[in-house]
Write a protein that holds these residues in place. Structure first.
Motif, PDB file in Angstrom:
ATOM      1  N   GLY A   6       0.801  -1.223   0.000  1.00 40.05           N
ATOM      2  CA  GLY A   6       0.000   0.000   0.000  1.00 40.05           C
ATOM      3  C   GLY A   6       0.829   1.265   0.000  1.00 40.05           C
ATOM      4  N   MET A   7       2.117   1.139   0.282  1.00 42.50           N
ATOM      5  CA  MET A   7       3.015   2.290   0.360  1.00 42.50           C
ATOM      6  C   MET A   7       4.233   2.030  -0.517  1.00 42.50           C
ATOM      7  N   PHE A   8       4.802   3.129  -1.047  1.00 42.27           N
ATOM      8  CA  PHE A   8       5.908   3.013  -1.980  1.00 42.27           C
ATOM      9  C   PHE A   8       7.024   3.969  -1.562  1.00 42.27           C
ATOM     10  N   SER A   9       8.221   3.418  -1.409  1.00 43.34           N
ATOM     11  CA  SER A   9       9.373   4.191  -0.969  1.00 43.34           C
ATOM     12  C   SER A   9      10.254   4.549  -2.164  1.00 43.34           C
ATOM     13  N   ILE A  10      10.631   5.827  -2.243  1.00 44.54           N
ATOM     14  CA  ILE A  10      11.470   6.298  -3.356  1.00 44.54           C
ATOM     15  C   ILE A  10      12.694   7.020  -2.794  1.00 44.54           C
ATOM     16  N   SER A  11      13.765   7.056  -3.576  1.00 43.78           N
ATOM     17  CA  SER A  11      14.985   7.705  -3.106  1.00 43.78           C
ATOM     18  C   SER A  11      15.501   8.795  -4.035  1.00 43.78           C
ATOM     19  N   ASN A  12      14.846   8.990  -5.187  1.00 37.65           N
ATOM     20  CA  ASN A  12      15.290  10.037  -6.105  1.00 37.65           C
ATOM     21  C   ASN A  12      14.145  10.473  -7.016  1.00 37.65           C
ATOM     22  N   GLN A  13      14.414  11.469  -7.837  1.00 36.82           N
ATOM     23  CA  GLN A  13      13.389  12.039  -8.707  1.00 36.82           C
ATOM     24  C   GLN A  13      12.833  11.024  -9.696  1.00 36.82           C
ATOM     25  N   ASN A  14      13.696  10.221 -10.304  1.00 34.54           N
ATOM     26  CA  ASN A  14      13.227   9.248 -11.295  1.00 34.54           C
ATOM     27  C   ASN A  14      12.281   8.230 -10.686  1.00 34.54           C
ATOM     28  N   GLU A  15      12.630   7.754  -9.500  1.00 31.33           N
ATOM     29  CA  GLU A  15      11.760   6.779  -8.830  1.00 31.33           C
ATOM     30  C   GLU A  15      10.421   7.420  -8.462  1.00 31.33           C
ATOM     31  N   PHE A  16      10.489   8.674  -7.993  1.00 35.08           N
ATOM     32  CA  PHE A  16       9.252   9.386  -7.654  1.00 35.08           C
ATOM     33  C   PHE A  16       8.371   9.549  -8.886  1.00 35.08           C
ATOM     34  N   ASN A  17       8.961   9.986  -9.994  1.00 35.34           N
ATOM     35  CA  ASN A  17       8.198  10.190 -11.228  1.00 35.34           C
ATOM     36  C   ASN A  17       7.554   8.884 -11.693  1.00 35.34           C
ATOM     37  N   THR A  18       8.314   7.797 -11.620  1.00 33.51           N
ATOM     38  CA  THR A  18       7.828   6.508 -12.120  1.00 33.51           C
ATOM     39  C   THR A  18       6.628   6.014 -11.328  1.00 33.51           C
ATOM     40  N   ILE A  19       6.731   6.014  -9.994  1.00 36.14           N
ATOM     41  CA  ILE A  19       5.624   5.462  -9.195  1.00 36.14           C
ATOM     42  C   ILE A  19       4.418   6.384  -9.214  1.00 36.14           C
ATOM     43  N   LEU A  20       4.648   7.697  -9.214  1.00 33.94           N
ATOM     44  CA  LEU A  20       3.502   8.603  -9.227  1.00 33.94           C
ATOM     45  C   LEU A  20       2.753   8.500 -10.552  1.00 33.94           C
ATOM     46  N   LYS A  21       3.474   8.434 -11.658  1.00 27.47           N
ATOM     47  CA  LYS A  21       2.813   8.284 -12.962  1.00 27.47           C
ATOM     48  C   LYS A  21       2.027   6.985 -13.019  1.00 27.47           C
ATOM     49  N   GLU A  22       2.601   5.912 -12.465  1.00 25.89           N
ATOM     50  CA  GLU A  22       1.916   4.623 -12.483  1.00 25.89           C
ATOM     51  C   GLU A  22       0.628   4.672 -11.661  1.00 25.89           C
TER      52      GLU A  22
END
Length: 411
Positions: A360-376
């Motif tokens: 239910g939760m997603f951990s990110i460590s940089n901009q690319n990871e943030f962009n990828t999960i948010l877009k998904e």
């Protein structure tokens, strides 16, 4: 009491007073502590029966509140004293209706502890989670006054379990009972031969669950959202805002709305966010004079309404863990059944890891990871709903700490 501990306390007090010359937050705490005994003597009579609740800061207050509210119902003839150590708790809740007297906790010296307890003389004391002060607790024990610790979390790297941690270890035995959030904390306490422990879970689950029974309607958020998908970013710091601004400016569709509720609502910080955005934004303080529906970003330059705002989110981002300031409350959005994105520095927050493991939760460590999960999450409705459902189920399955604590107190 350990001489070294007393020296550390006096040095800490000196540092706080010096720091207050340059830091407004520290200044509020130093000035506030000067008024503690005055407030207590004005609010309490010698014949009053009292309860004393102590919280380090705002988060611990929110954690303890459902227990405080239950006790207030049953101890109607008692006056309640609520103390904070941090200005971030006291300044926001200094007028909270739960208590008759709200004060800063004096610095933990033997003299202050005696003076405080001579005035308050609590029939029952509740400390929340941590903020263990040996002089106050030892004085409670000497006077045979009841005290319990709730929602406690212990880790083996804490001072209690070090060779130099004797003063803190001893003070734990002032509590007649400790309610921990997890089994690991109970096991650690047992290594100290402290055995009056119950694993009750975290009272925050009860606290956030109560939010569902409240009226969470905010007409201005409804006007802003306007039936579009909405991402709510709560308790953000500059490093969180950098991620959000980059995504909004370069990746976001106009069909997605964003609400940003910064942790720091100082004008300079709010202005920085607005200046970096290339899309139309509006401030909460402007909501009555501007067109909410036309803006893509709503910046909340006030406090106290984030819990309700989360009820309008389709996706939530909770700040504090992309940097090292500390992850803010992820249970507040989770209760509304939405997926949550956080930074990678969440090791001290077991509920975060559990929700990550649950999906239910997603951990990110940089901009690319943030962009990828948010877009998904924006484009994959099934994944968004599934993650949100897992979070709301997690909250439901972990309620009940308040009932256990109240039952122990036999009220």
């Amino acid at each position: 009491m350990n001489l070294i501990y007393n020296i550390i306390i006096h040095i800490t007090h000196f540092i706080l007073k010096c720091g207050a010359l340059f830091n407004d937050k520290l200044k509020k705490g130093v000035i506030g502590r000067k008024n503690t005994f005055k407030i207590l003597t004005e609010c309490l009579e010698k014949t009053d029966k009292t309860l004393w609740f102590h919280c380090a800061s705002l988060g611990e207050y929110e954690q303890g509140l459902p227990v405080f509210e239950e006790l207030k119902k049953h101890y109607k003839a008692h006056k309640i004293v609520l103390s904070f150590f941090s200005p971030s708790g006291y300044e926001i809740r200094k007028n909270a209706p739960i208590a008759d007297a709200i004060v800063y906790l004096p610095i933990d010296t033997k003299k202050n502890a005696k003076k405080f307890l001579n005035i308050v003389n609590p029939e029952l004391t509740i400390f929340v989670k941590y903020d263990i002060w040996p002089h106050f607790l030892n004085e409670l024990k000497k006077r045979n006054l009841r005290a319990i610790l709730i929602s406690a979390v212990f880790r083996k790297n804490q001072t209690y379990f070090k060779f130099y941690g004797k003063p803190l270890r001893q003070s734990l035995f002032a509590f007649e009972h400790i309610f921990t959030q997890n089994e690991a904390s109970k096991t650690l306490l047992q290594t100290l031969n402290y055995n009056h422990v119950t694993v009750s879970g975290d009272t925050r689950f009860d606290r956030v669950s109560n939010q569902l029974s409240l009226n969470n309607t905010l007409s201005f958020v409804e006007a802003f959202k306007s039936n579009k998908l909405c991402v709510v970013a709560g308790s953000t710091w500059p490093e969180d805002e950098t991620l959000l601004i980059d995504f909004i400016n370069l990746k976001a569709s106009k069909d997605v709305k964003f609400i940003i509720a910064p942790h720091n609502i100082k004008k300079a910080q709010i202005k920085t966010i607005q200046e970096k955005l290339t899309v139309e934004s509006i401030l909460f303080s402007e909501k009555d004079t501007k067109n909410l529906e036309s803006a893509q970003v709503f910046i909340i330059d006030t406090i106290g309404i984030l819990s309700k705002i989360y009820s309008y989110s389709d996706i939530a981002y909770v700040g504090g863990a992309i940097g090292k300031t500390g992850l803010h409350n992820t249970l507040e959005p989770a209760v509304f059944g939405v997926p949550i994105i956080i930074g990678s520095h969440h090791q001290k927050f077991p509920e975060a890891q559990t929700m990550i493991d649950n999906g239910g939760m997603f951990s990110i460590s940089n901009q690319n990871e943030f962009n990828t999960i948010l877009k998904e999450l924006i484009h994959n409705k099934e994944k968004r709903f599934s993650a949100g459902y897992r979070n709301s189920g997690y909250i439901k399955n972990n309620k009940g700490a308040v009932v256990q604590i109240v039952n122990y107190l036999r009220i």
